[in-house]
Design a protein around this motif. Sequence first.
Motif, mmCIF file in Angstrom:
data_model
loop_
_atom_site.group_PDB
_atom_site.id
_atom_site.type_symbol
_atom_site.label_atom_id
_atom_site.label_comp_id
_atom_site.label_asym_id
_atom_site.label_seq_id
_atom_site.Cartn_x
_atom_site.Cartn_y
_atom_site.Cartn_z
ATOM 1 N N MET A 1 0.826 -1.189 0.000
ATOM 2 C CA MET A 1 0.000 0.000 0.000
ATOM 3 C C MET A 1 0.875 1.260 0.000
ATOM 4 N N LYS A 2 2.012 1.194 0.714
ATOM 5 C CA LYS A 2 2.922 2.335 0.786
ATOM 6 C C LYS A 2 3.443 2.695 -0.609
ATOM 7 N N GLN A 3 3.752 1.671 -1.409
ATOM 8 C CA GLN A 3 4.248 1.935 -2.764
ATOM 9 C C GLN A 3 3.166 2.565 -3.633
ATOM 10 N N LEU A 4 1.933 2.103 -3.486
ATOM 11 C CA LEU A 4 0.840 2.656 -4.277
ATOM 12 C C LEU A 4 0.637 4.144 -3.952
ATOM 13 N N ILE A 5 0.691 4.481 -2.682
ATOM 14 C CA ILE A 5 0.543 5.885 -2.283
ATOM 15 C C ILE A 5 1.686 6.725 -2.852
ATOM 16 N N ARG A 6 2.898 6.211 -2.761
ATOM 17 C CA ARG A 6 4.046 6.924 -3.335
ATOM 18 C C ARG A 6 3.884 7.078 -4.844
ATOM 19 N N PHE A 7 3.428 6.016 -5.493
ATOM 20 C CA PHE A 7 3.212 6.037 -6.935
ATOM 21 C C PHE A 7 2.205 7.123 -7.312
ATOM 22 N N LEU A 8 1.123 7.223 -6.570
ATOM 23 C CA LEU A 8 0.097 8.231 -6.836
ATOM 24 C C LEU A 8 0.627 9.644 -6.587
ATOM 25 N N LEU A 9 1.407 9.821 -5.526
ATOM 26 C CA LEU A 9 1.982 11.143 -5.239
ATOM 27 C C LEU A 9 2.996 11.554 -6.299
ATOM 28 N N VAL A 10 3.843 10.616 -6.703
ATOM 29 C CA VAL A 10 4.808 10.892 -7.768
ATOM 30 C C VAL A 10 4.059 11.238 -9.049
ATOM 31 N N GLY A 11 3.005 10.493 -9.352
ATOM 32 C CA GLY A 11 2.213 10.756 -10.555
ATOM 33 C C GLY A 11 1.553 12.124 -10.526
ATOM 34 N N ALA A 12 1.009 12.506 -9.370
ATOM 35 C CA ALA A 12 0.364 13.820 -9.246
ATOM 36 C C ALA A 12 1.399 14.936 -9.433
ATOM 37 N N PHE A 13 2.544 14.798 -8.771
ATOM 38 C CA PHE A 13 3.600 15.789 -8.931
ATOM 39 C C PHE A 13 4.048 15.867 -10.383
ATOM 40 N N ASN A 14 4.287 14.709 -10.981
ATOM 41 C CA ASN A 14 4.819 14.665 -12.337
ATOM 42 C C ASN A 14 3.828 15.217 -13.358
ATOM 43 N N THR A 15 2.546 15.005 -13.130
ATOM 44 C CA THR A 15 1.535 15.563 -14.024
ATOM 45 C C THR A 15 1.584 17.086 -13.984
ATOM 46 N N GLY A 16 1.628 17.644 -12.794
ATOM 47 C CA GLY A 16 1.739 19.102 -12.656
ATOM 48 C C GLY A 16 3.009 19.631 -13.280
ATOM 49 N N PHE A 17 4.107 18.931 -13.048
ATOM 50 C CA PHE A 17 5.401 19.315 -13.611
ATOM 51 C C PHE A 17 5.341 19.312 -15.134
ATOM 52 N N GLY A 18 4.758 18.253 -15.698
ATOM 53 C CA GLY A 18 4.643 18.145 -17.152
ATOM 54 C C GLY A 18 3.837 19.282 -17.746
ATOM 55 N N TYR A 19 2.720 19.627 -17.088
ATOM 56 C CA TYR A 19 1.912 20.733 -17.586
ATOM 57 C C TYR A 19 2.638 22.063 -17.468
ATOM 58 N N CYS A 20 3.425 22.238 -16.435
ATOM 59 C CA CYS A 20 4.233 23.467 -16.314
ATOM 60 C C CYS A 20 5.182 23.599 -17.494
ATOM 61 N N ILE A 21 5.811 22.513 -17.876
ATOM 62 C CA ILE A 21 6.727 22.543 -19.018
ATOM 63 C C ILE A 21 5.964 22.854 -20.307
ATOM 64 N N ILE A 22 4.835 22.174 -20.488
ATOM 65 C CA ILE A 22 4.029 22.393 -21.694
ATOM 66 C C ILE A 22 3.610 23.854 -21.800
ATOM 67 N N PHE A 23 3.072 24.409 -20.713
ATOM 68 C CA PHE A 23 2.611 25.791 -20.745
ATOM 69 C C PHE A 23 3.762 26.778 -20.885
ATOM 70 N N PHE A 24 4.893 26.491 -20.253
ATOM 71 C CA PHE A 24 6.074 27.338 -20.401
ATOM 72 C C PHE A 24 6.506 27.373 -21.864
ATOM 73 N N CYS A 25 6.551 26.207 -22.484
ATOM 74 C CA CYS A 25 6.948 26.143 -23.892
ATOM 75 C C CYS A 25 5.967 26.907 -24.785
ATOM 76 N N MET A 26 4.670 26.760 -24.512
ATOM 77 C CA MET A 26 3.663 27.415 -25.350
ATOM 78 C C MET A 26 3.626 28.917 -25.153
ATOM 79 N N TYR A 27 3.561 29.337 -23.900
ATOM 80 C CA TYR A 27 3.297 30.756 -23.627
ATOM 81 C C TYR A 27 4.541 31.621 -23.465
ATOM 82 N N VAL A 28 5.629 31.053 -23.014
ATOM 83 C CA VAL A 28 6.847 31.840 -22.824
ATOM 84 C C VAL A 28 7.772 31.695 -24.033
#
Length: 126
Positions: free
Chosen positions: A1-28
Amino acid sequence: MKQLIRFLLVGAFNTGFGYCIIFFCMYVLKISPEESNVIGYAIALGVSYALNRRITFESNEKRTGEILKFLLVFLFAYSANLLALIFLFRVLHLEKGVSQVLAGIFYVCVSFLLNKYYVFKAPISE
């Protein structure tokens, strides 16, 4: 269960990170949405591998084989997600938002299980 929670947290962080890069590339940087998407996903996929290797699964195995397996799992899980989405939306006629969420849950489950038991599996003790 601990790994699943870590996996979900890493995924949530990484999704936000990915969108930051996408938006930075598009708008900046004024890069097209398509190219920004490719850049964002490519960088986020690398970050996802590094974070899951270190934080979620605490792997000490050789990176070469893991990276290839990680990419294969991503492609398989994404394909499973797309097929689930098509089935839920086109065959079962569920609402498109509900279909996306359910297909996303399916993606997370497939990705977690394959990463845990195929990519980052602990070596069998002798």
